[in-house]
Design an enzyme around this catalytic site. Structure first.
Site, PDB file in Angstrom:
ATOM      1  N   SER A   5      52.643 -28.107   3.562  1.00  0.00           N
ATOM      2  CA  SER A   5      52.470 -28.796   2.137  1.00  0.00           C
ATOM      3  C   SER A   5      53.678 -29.493   1.637  1.00  0.00           C
ATOM      4  O   SER A   5      54.812 -29.222   1.854  1.00  0.00           O
ATOM      5  CB  SER A   5      52.113 -27.704   1.208  1.00  0.00           C
ATOM      6  OG  SER A   5      50.964 -27.056   1.649  1.00  0.00           O
ATOM      7  N   HIS A  36      40.392 -28.144   0.987  1.00  0.00           N
ATOM      8  CA  HIS A  36      39.408 -28.227   2.512  1.00  0.00           C
ATOM      9  C   HIS A  36      37.658 -28.729   1.967  1.00  0.00           C
ATOM     10  O   HIS A  36      37.721 -29.126   0.990  1.00  0.00           O
ATOM     11  CB  HIS A  36      39.738 -27.167   3.326  1.00  0.00           C
ATOM     12  CG  HIS A  36      40.801 -27.170   3.750  1.00  0.00           C
ATOM     13  ND1 HIS A  36      41.905 -28.078   4.436  1.00  0.00           N
ATOM     14  CD2 HIS A  36      41.840 -25.988   4.159  1.00  0.00           C
ATOM     15  CE1 HIS A  36      43.040 -27.587   4.701  1.00  0.00           C
ATOM     16  NE2 HIS A  36      42.992 -26.382   4.352  1.00  0.00           N
ATOM     17  N   ALA A  67      48.450 -27.932  -3.785  1.00  0.00           N
ATOM     18  CA  ALA A  67      47.348 -27.755  -4.674  1.00  0.00           C
ATOM     19  C   ALA A  67      47.746 -26.701  -5.773  1.00  0.00           C
ATOM     20  O   ALA A  67      47.487 -27.217  -6.924  1.00  0.00           O
ATOM     21  CB  ALA A  67      46.165 -27.235  -3.873  1.00  0.00           C
TER      22      ALA A  67
END
Length: 304
Positions: free
Chosen positions: A84, A174, A137
């Site tokens: 990430s 996802h 996120a």
């Protein structure tokens, strides 16, 4: 007599072919880690199925969820790994970002959903399921609303937790971003849209990073191999998608194709100036908010 004959056979010089096999170098193993998702499977299809020549190197694929990969990178477990972007600041001394293989959400991105409809402003104080505290996120959601109670769980358990009221909302990454309406859930907030409104940039989610210890030359070679694999998939879309379907949880081919198109595209081939600006902006804002360790700098492996 037989014993001496056998000894003589063993003492004979090897043939040219045998000598070559004896001295031929074993390929160097490159441990490549990425998520077990249809978009990553599409991206690495050519490499995983040996469509690309990698002379002198053998790529071993390790599949794991992104939160686990972020944690493994702290110990430099893999030579090249998906991470990430939010995890990068804690890894910058061990890894450098490659300029390909990244996922950006341009006008879309991770989504906060709920079983009961409410407004984004009402997220404050809510119990929200999140896929990991090192994910981009989660960082984006914290930048939007800092006051909520995160409940960490595997990304593929979040929809179920929201449906069963274990949490008041869930942060979907996802394929959950596409099929949540079929599960009777409501969109509260699309972080990709919010980020674009704030910055006029795509939302950077995850990228590939290579161990600095491998050196710049090998890093660039790995980068080229990944870019070639992405290009092959885009140029042979149907066969790459057929391969990726084995990783497409709860999605039919049409939905999987849409999902792959969202996260394997021009941004995956190369960040470009705008993509690098987007990553830098995310890290900068996260650092200024006290959510990421400084300094707010980002290193990309140059093409040389």
């Amino acid at each position: 007599m037989l014993g001496s004959l056998r000894k003589k056979e063993m003492d004979k010089p090897m043939s040219g072919q045998q000598t070559a096999s004896k001295t031929e170098k074993e390929p160097v193993e490159i441990k490549l880690a990425h998520s077990p998702d249809s978009d990553d499977a599409f991206m690495f299809y050519a490499l995983a199925t040996h469509k690309l020549p990698t002379p002198g190197y053998k790529y071993t694929h390790i599949l794991s969820d992104i939160q686990s990969l972020n944690e493994a990178a702290l110990a430099e477990t893999y030579d090249v790994t998906a991470i990430s972007f939010a995890a990068y600041p804690a890894l910058r001394d061990k890894y450098i970002l490659l300029d390909c293989g990244a996922s950006f959400g341009e006008g879309y991105g991770p989504i906060v959903v709920s079983a009961k409809s409410f407004k984004p402003a009402e997220l404050a104080g809510k119990r929200i399921a999140v896929p990991g505290l090192k994910t981009s996120a989660y960082l984006a959601l914290k930048l939007y609303e800092s006051n909520f109670e995160p409940v960490v769980m595997p990304f593929d358990k979040i929809v179920d937790a929201v449906q069963k009221d274990v949490v008041e909302a869930g942060l979907l990454i996802h394929e959950g971003q596409l099929f949540f309406p079929q599960m009777g859930l409501h969109r509260v907030l699309d972080l990709g849209i919010w980020w674009q409104e704030q910055t006029s940039l795509p939302l950077p989610l995850g990228g590939n990073a290579v161990r600095r210890a491998l050196g710049a030359e090998l890093g660039r070679q790995i980068s080229k191999t990944i870019r070639d694999s992405v290009s092959y998939g885009l140029e042979h879309r149907e066969e790459a998608l057929n391969y990726a379907m084995q990783f497409a949880r709860d999605m039919d081919t049409e939905l999987a194709d849409k999902f792959v198109g969202m996260y394997v595209n021009k941004w995956t081939l190369g960040y470009g100036e705008r993509g690098r600006q987007a990553v830098t902006e995310l890290i900068k804002r996260g650092t200024e908010a006290g959510l990421l360790p400084g300094p707010p700098t980002v290193d990309f492996l140059s093409e040389g």
